[in-house]
Scaffold this motif. Structure first.
Motif, PDB file in Angstrom:
ATOM      1  N   SER A 100       0.802  -1.234   0.000  1.00  0.00           N
ATOM      2  CA  SER A 100       0.000   0.000   0.000  1.00  0.00           C
ATOM      3  C   SER A 100       0.829   1.275   0.000  1.00  0.00           C
ATOM      4  O   SER A 100       0.296   2.347  -0.275  1.00  0.00           O
ATOM      5  N   THR A 101       2.133   1.235   0.318  1.00  0.00           N
ATOM      6  CA  THR A 101       2.897   2.479   0.356  1.00  0.00           C
ATOM      7  C   THR A 101       3.072   3.084  -1.034  1.00  0.00           C
ATOM      8  O   THR A 101       3.244   4.294  -1.167  1.00  0.00           O
ATOM      9  N   ASN A 104       1.012   6.105  -2.046  1.00  0.00           N
ATOM     10  CA  ASN A 104       1.194   7.399  -1.395  1.00  0.00           C
ATOM     11  C   ASN A 104       1.865   8.398  -2.339  1.00  0.00           C
ATOM     12  O   ASN A 104       2.903   8.088  -2.929  1.00  0.00           O
ATOM     13  N   ARG A 148       5.446   1.283   6.443  1.00  0.00           N
ATOM     14  CA  ARG A 148       4.386   1.927   7.214  1.00  0.00           C
ATOM     15  C   ARG A 148       4.717   1.836   8.690  1.00  0.00           C
ATOM     16  O   ARG A 148       5.116   0.789   9.185  1.00  0.00           O
ATOM     17  N   ASP A 163       5.752  11.177   5.147  1.00  0.00           N
ATOM     18  CA  ASP A 163       4.362  11.617   5.077  1.00  0.00           C
ATOM     19  C   ASP A 163       3.569  10.947   6.208  1.00  0.00           C
ATOM     20  O   ASP A 163       3.936   9.866   6.679  1.00  0.00           O
ATOM     21  N   THR A 164       2.529  11.626   6.650  1.00  0.00           N
ATOM     22  CA  THR A 164       1.620  11.072   7.646  1.00  0.00           C
ATOM     23  C   THR A 164       0.219  11.034   7.043  1.00  0.00           C
ATOM     24  O   THR A 164      -0.289  12.053   6.573  1.00  0.00           O
ATOM     25  N   GLU A 165      -0.366   9.861   7.031  1.00  0.00           N
ATOM     26  CA  GLU A 165      -1.698   9.678   6.456  1.00  0.00           C
ATOM     27  C   GLU A 165      -2.735   9.468   7.546  1.00  0.00           C
ATOM     28  O   GLU A 165      -2.500   8.729   8.503  1.00  0.00           O
ATOM     29  N   PRO A 245      -5.536   3.494   5.074  1.00  0.00           N
ATOM     30  CA  PRO A 245      -4.858   4.793   4.936  1.00  0.00           C
ATOM     31  C   PRO A 245      -5.531   5.648   3.866  1.00  0.00           C
ATOM     32  O   PRO A 245      -6.137   5.129   2.925  1.00  0.00           O
ATOM     33  N   ASP A 246      -5.418   6.939   4.006  1.00  0.00           N
ATOM     34  CA  ASP A 246      -6.065   7.886   3.098  1.00  0.00           C
ATOM     35  C   ASP A 246      -5.689   7.651   1.640  1.00  0.00           C
ATOM     36  O   ASP A 246      -6.531   7.779   0.754  1.00  0.00           O
ATOM     37  N   SER A 247      -4.430   7.285   1.358  1.00  0.00           N
ATOM     38  CA  SER A 247      -4.008   7.101  -0.040  1.00  0.00           C
ATOM     39  C   SER A 247      -4.787   5.974  -0.714  1.00  0.00           C
ATOM     40  O   SER A 247      -5.016   6.008  -1.925  1.00  0.00           O
ATOM     41  N   ASP A 269       2.199   6.544   9.442  1.00  0.00           N
ATOM     42  CA  ASP A 269       3.311   7.266   8.828  1.00  0.00           C
ATOM     43  C   ASP A 269       3.937   6.433   7.714  1.00  0.00           C
ATOM     44  O   ASP A 269       4.079   5.210   7.832  1.00  0.00           O
ATOM     45  N   ILE A 270       4.317   7.120   6.647  1.00  0.00           N
ATOM     46  CA  ILE A 270       5.125   6.505   5.590  1.00  0.00           C
ATOM     47  C   ILE A 270       6.561   6.944   5.833  1.00  0.00           C
ATOM     48  O   ILE A 270       6.843   8.136   5.987  1.00  0.00           O
TER      49      ILE A 270
END
Length: 290
Positions: A100-101, A104, A148, A163-165, A245-247, A269-270
């Protein structure tokens, strides 16, 4: 036969004169003449005819000249490639992605900048679940990884958050709460929670369960999805809800609606992770881009 002898010979052939070749090479003429004689002795026949005003290649010399030029060209190219690898501007970079990263935007942006700044670098991606990714990084099979957080094993490596999602709630579009802009976890206490196997991302899994318990209920654990990314499809298939996560909410799934959480601050967090003590040019370039 030494490579420098071929360089001397090519210089003489190209300038057509021992004196000019010596000046070009930065040596005096007598040593240059001696090296050419050694080369001729090794070949076993004259390569150059000494004339009153310059030189002329023999038939053997003309043949050797063509091959010598090619040898020097290949050698110089090999040396340059080796130096570029040592400087970290060419070669292969093995990049790991936790599931999933790759969705992002900060990850995409960083990799795009890396390719623009180091176009001779070949990026070799591989996606793994977190435990496999951490093992691959530890064993040196990848140069760095996008992971993550939270992740317990990340403490074994150097990490930098990029980044923080916010975590979102994914609901079937026909769900009664799907028209809301945000939803509380307690409102979903009777829903089946689609989870991923805990070994995929243990800390994130535990964080999700803990958030439900803090909200006042123990989640009804339903069907498991193999990865975070497949949870969206399972929500669309009517298996329940998921916290993602939002992404991942940007995945185009017409039967799914992603809502913000209210009364709960749940984030992921990524980060980039690399081995402690690794001061390779690849890592330094990456950190400079950040």
């Amino acid at each position: 036969m030494e490579l420098r002898h071929l360089r001397y010979f090519v210089a003489v052939a190209q300038t057509g004169h021992f004196t000019r070749a010596a000046e070009q090479l930065g040596i005096s003429q007598p040593p240059l003449s001696q090296q050419i004689q050694r080369l001729e002795h090794e070949v076993g026949t004259p390569l150059i005819k000494r004339l009153t005003r310059g030189i002329e290649l023999t038939e053997t010399g003309r043949t050797l000249y063509k091959d010598a030029c090619e040898i020097i060209k290949l050698t110089d190219a090999a040396l340059e490639r080796a130096r570029n690898v040592a400087r970290g501007i060419s070669g292969t970079v093995n990049i790991g992605f936790a599931c999933s990263t790759a969705f992002n935007p900060a990850v995409f942006s960083l990799l795009h900048s890396f390719r623009e700044n180091y176009p001779m670098m070949h990026l070799q991606p591989q996606e793994k679940e977190m435990s496999g990714l951490m093992n691959a990084l530890e064993e040196g099979n990848i140069d760095f990884a996008f992971i993550r957080l939270p992740c317990e094993r990340s403490k074994d490596f150097m990490c930098r958050v990029i980044d923080t999602e916010e975590m979102m709630v994914a609901l079937p579009r026909q769900h009664p709460l799907s028209r809301n802009s945000a939803v509380s976890l307690i409102d979903l206490k009777d829903e089946s929670l689609i989870t991923f196997p805990r070994e995929v991302a243990p800390s994130l899994y535990d964080q999700t369960i803990h958030a439900c318990e803090v909200a006042g209920f123990s989640p009804n654990l339903g069907q498991q999805s193999p990865q975070l990314t497949s949870a969206i499809s399972m929500v669309g298939g009517g298996f329940g809800m998921a916290i993602v996560p939002d992404s991942l909410s940007k995945i185009d799934e017409k039967n799914v609606v992603c809502l913000k959480l209210k009364n709960t601050r749940l984030t992921s967090d990524i980060a980039i992770a690399w081995r402690r003590g690794d001061s390779s040019h690849i890592i330094l370039h990456l950190l400079n881009l950040l």
